[in-house]
Design a protein around this motif. Sequence first.
Motif, PDB file in Angstrom:
ATOM      1  N   ASN A  72     -36.300 -12.516  20.739  1.00 33.42           N
ATOM      2  CA  ASN A  72     -37.072 -13.652  21.259  1.00 33.42           C
ATOM      3  C   ASN A  72     -37.952 -14.275  20.178  1.00 33.42           C
ATOM      4  N   ALA A  73     -38.545 -13.444  19.339  1.00 35.83           N
ATOM      5  CA  ALA A  73     -39.436 -13.954  18.282  1.00 35.83           C
ATOM      6  C   ALA A  73     -38.676 -14.885  17.337  1.00 35.83           C
ATOM      7  N   ILE A  74     -37.439 -14.506  17.006  1.00 33.55           N
ATOM      8  CA  ILE A  74     -36.629 -15.337  16.107  1.00 33.55           C
ATOM      9  C   ILE A  74     -36.180 -16.613  16.801  1.00 33.55           C
ATOM     10  N   VAL A  75     -35.691 -16.470  18.019  1.00 28.66           N
ATOM     11  CA  VAL A  75     -35.174 -17.624  18.756  1.00 28.66           C
ATOM     12  C   VAL A  75     -36.293 -18.618  19.076  1.00 28.66           C
ATOM     13  N   GLU A  76     -37.472 -18.091  19.453  1.00 29.15           N
ATOM     14  CA  GLU A  76     -38.583 -18.956  19.839  1.00 29.15           C
ATOM     15  C   GLU A  76     -39.444 -19.384  18.648  1.00 29.15           C
ATOM     16  N   ARG A  77     -39.190 -18.785  17.459  1.00 23.40           N
ATOM     17  CA  ARG A  77     -39.976 -19.091  16.242  1.00 23.40           C
ATOM     18  C   ARG A  77     -41.457 -18.761  16.446  1.00 23.40           C
ATOM     19  N   LYS A  78     -41.731 -17.645  17.127  1.00 26.62           N
ATOM     20  CA  LYS A  78     -43.113 -17.268  17.420  1.00 26.62           C
ATOM     21  C   LYS A  78     -43.422 -15.873  16.883  1.00 26.62           C
ATOM     22  N   ARG A  79     -44.684 -15.656  16.540  1.00 24.62           N
ATOM     23  CA  ARG A  79     -45.212 -14.338  16.154  1.00 24.62           C
ATOM     24  C   ARG A  79     -44.519 -13.767  14.919  1.00 24.62           C
ATOM     25  N   GLY A 101     -28.897 -23.506   4.685  1.00 24.15           N
ATOM     26  CA  GLY A 101     -28.201 -23.493   5.974  1.00 24.15           C
ATOM     27  C   GLY A 101     -29.041 -23.010   7.136  1.00 24.15           C
ATOM     28  N   VAL A 102     -30.263 -22.553   6.854  1.00 26.93           N
ATOM     29  CA  VAL A 102     -31.161 -22.090   7.923  1.00 26.93           C
ATOM     30  C   VAL A 102     -31.799 -23.321   8.584  1.00 26.93           C
ATOM     31  N   PRO A 103     -31.918 -23.337   9.923  1.00 22.03           N
ATOM     32  CA  PRO A 103     -32.544 -24.483  10.595  1.00 22.03           C
ATOM     33  C   PRO A 103     -33.902 -24.838   9.994  1.00 22.03           C
ATOM     34  N   GLU A 104     -34.166 -26.139   9.906  1.00 20.69           N
ATOM     35  CA  GLU A 104     -35.358 -26.619   9.216  1.00 20.69           C
ATOM     36  C   GLU A 104     -36.654 -26.077   9.811  1.00 20.69           C
ATOM     37  N   ASP A 105     -36.720 -25.953  11.139  1.00 25.12           N
ATOM     38  CA  ASP A 105     -37.968 -25.476  11.742  1.00 25.12           C
ATOM     39  C   ASP A 105     -38.267 -24.041  11.340  1.00 25.12           C
ATOM     40  N   LEU A 106     -37.215 -23.224  11.180  1.00 25.05           N
ATOM     41  CA  LEU A 106     -37.416 -21.837  10.767  1.00 25.05           C
ATOM     42  C   LEU A 106     -37.684 -21.757   9.263  1.00 25.05           C
ATOM     43  N   LYS A 107     -37.019 -22.620   8.513  1.00 22.33           N
ATOM     44  CA  LYS A 107     -37.235 -22.657   7.058  1.00 22.33           C
ATOM     45  C   LYS A 107     -38.693 -23.031   6.743  1.00 22.33           C
ATOM     46  N   GLY A 302     -30.447 -16.889  16.118  1.00 24.74           N
ATOM     47  CA  GLY A 302     -31.399 -18.001  16.079  1.00 24.74           C
ATOM     48  C   GLY A 302     -31.003 -19.084  15.108  1.00 24.74           C
ATOM     49  N   GLY A 303     -29.684 -19.290  14.938  1.00 25.95           N
ATOM     50  CA  GLY A 303     -29.189 -20.315  14.022  1.00 25.95           C
ATOM     51  C   GLY A 303     -29.051 -19.860  12.588  1.00 25.95           C
ATOM     52  N   VAL A 304     -29.289 -18.566  12.316  1.00 28.75           N
ATOM     53  CA  VAL A 304     -29.225 -18.027  10.952  1.00 28.75           C
ATOM     54  C   VAL A 304     -27.991 -17.132  10.820  1.00 28.75           C
ATOM     55  N   ARG A 305     -27.158 -17.408   9.842  1.00 33.76           N
ATOM     56  CA  ARG A 305     -25.938 -16.642   9.626  1.00 33.76           C
ATOM     57  C   ARG A 305     -26.261 -15.364   8.861  1.00 33.76           C
ATOM     58  N   THR A 306     -25.878 -14.220   9.438  1.00 36.57           N
ATOM     59  CA  THR A 306     -26.181 -12.917   8.828  1.00 36.57           C
ATOM     60  C   THR A 306     -24.926 -12.054   8.788  1.00 36.57           C
ATOM     61  N   ASN A 307     -24.993 -10.946   8.043  1.00 37.95           N
ATOM     62  CA  ASN A 307     -23.820 -10.057   7.988  1.00 37.95           C
ATOM     63  C   ASN A 307     -24.172  -8.584   8.171  1.00 37.95           C
TER      64      ASN A 307
END
Length: 523
Positions: A72-79, A101-107, A302-307
């Motif tokens: 939730n913290a990643i998806v909501e960009r909180k805490r 490639g990371v969404p601008e709001d998270l970047k 949360g829009g971030v590509r990981t492996n």
Amino acid sequence: MTSYRIGIDVGGTHTDAVVLDEAYNVIAETKTPTSADVSSGIYNALKEVVASSNVPARDIDYAMLGTTHCTNAIVERKRLNKIAVIRIGAPATLAIKPLVGVPEDLKAILGKHMYIVRGGHEFDGREIIELDESDIYRIANEVKGKVDSIAVTSVFSPVTNEHEQRTSEILQEVLGDEVAISLSSEIGNVGLLERENATILNAAIVNVARTTANGFVNALKEEGIHAKVFFGQNDGTLMSVEYTVRYPILTIACGPTNSLRGASYLTNISDALVIDVGGTTTDIGVLTNSFPRQSSLAVEIGGVRTNFRMPDIMSVGLGGGTIIQLDEDNTFQIGPGSVGYRLTEEALIFGGNTLTTTDIVVALGKADLGDASRVSHLDTDLLEKIYAKMVNRLEEALDKMKTSAEPIPVILVGGGSILLPDTLKGASEVICPNNFGVANAIGSAISQVSGQIEKIFSMDELGRDKTIEKAKNMAQEEAIIAGADPDDLVIVDLEDVPLAYLTGNATRIRVKAAGSLKKTTLA
């Protein structure tokens, strides 16, 4: 004196809790609505299940939690933590900056302190260039007091992690132990950008994990429970609080894996498809040797590509609270909206004004729930068409998850599994076990502790047998650190893949060791 354990799992709609005895018998179970802040829903479930169990608080020795806090913290960009990102890879990796490639709001949140320093290794373990230690010292002093977490990623660190380890030593020397350090070689696989992203996300949710852990421990103590606390991780096993705070990203997607583990335990079946029907979605996973099958694909969080490792789960937008939209010409649409945890307020059978999938199965006489008279006016032919479409949607998803055309056992769990019939296309049998509604909480409570490593080894150094033995030992050591009993460890997964493009007879080895909780770790 009998020893008891509590298992709690947070879903999108409900938070489920169980109390089990030493033989893993269910003493009490409860379902409470998942709260917007997650934590209060956990505390409510905890109080309810302890009260209904009549078990003395002093006899509860273990408490396990599967939680969505970090997701939730990643998806909501909180805490999220204030972080610094250090990539060891200049001059080789200067063309592509971190967080590409990371969404601008998270970047905007995570990209305030980004550095690329000289260093890194080739794919065969040779040093590209010497680590610029003076630059690491400069960065450490620059971010002092500005960040509380640092993500360190070095080129090909899964092959050789020397530069990451040395960087960590320097950072700790300057910043002390208060700043959490995440190393990519301990989190992701080969593939620089995705591994870097996973490490950055891990660094960003350390405080969320620590706060959640402290809150859970304190909530237990308020109930007079001084238990050893463990968190569910996404391979279907448990990890200690200390391990959770170090690798919080491993809690992501632990809910569906808890359901798979619970399904395996409740049916005593080790290889099957598991369909977990919740209030909002249905998760379908594959049991292999009683553990979830791992995904081989890169995963977006949360829009971030990981492996980093994740369970192979397919989510379908269909659950007990899914809204059915009817048009005047008798056409209909199933979802994607859902009333979620408000089902008992908004569904027709509970006095609400929204037609849901649960209303459909009650109207057709397939489930006994709520007030059936409130849906008796609905057209039966139309209801049958809607129901057939619901079942067909899940049968198609089931077929996509299978690896062969052969029918295999299907286990139904989750409170919403009343939606499904007792036969499904592609299933050799459909099993709905006792306590199916809280299989996720049971999976959390009965889980073992595991350790996993995934590294590239040169077989030429020690030979195949000794290299695999070394990898097994490393996985067992990880399991012991996570809280497993050293005398009760087994290797539950082993995979070795030769890498033709690397020198030295290079092979990627993945090993997972699992064991029961260490008895001496009781608080």
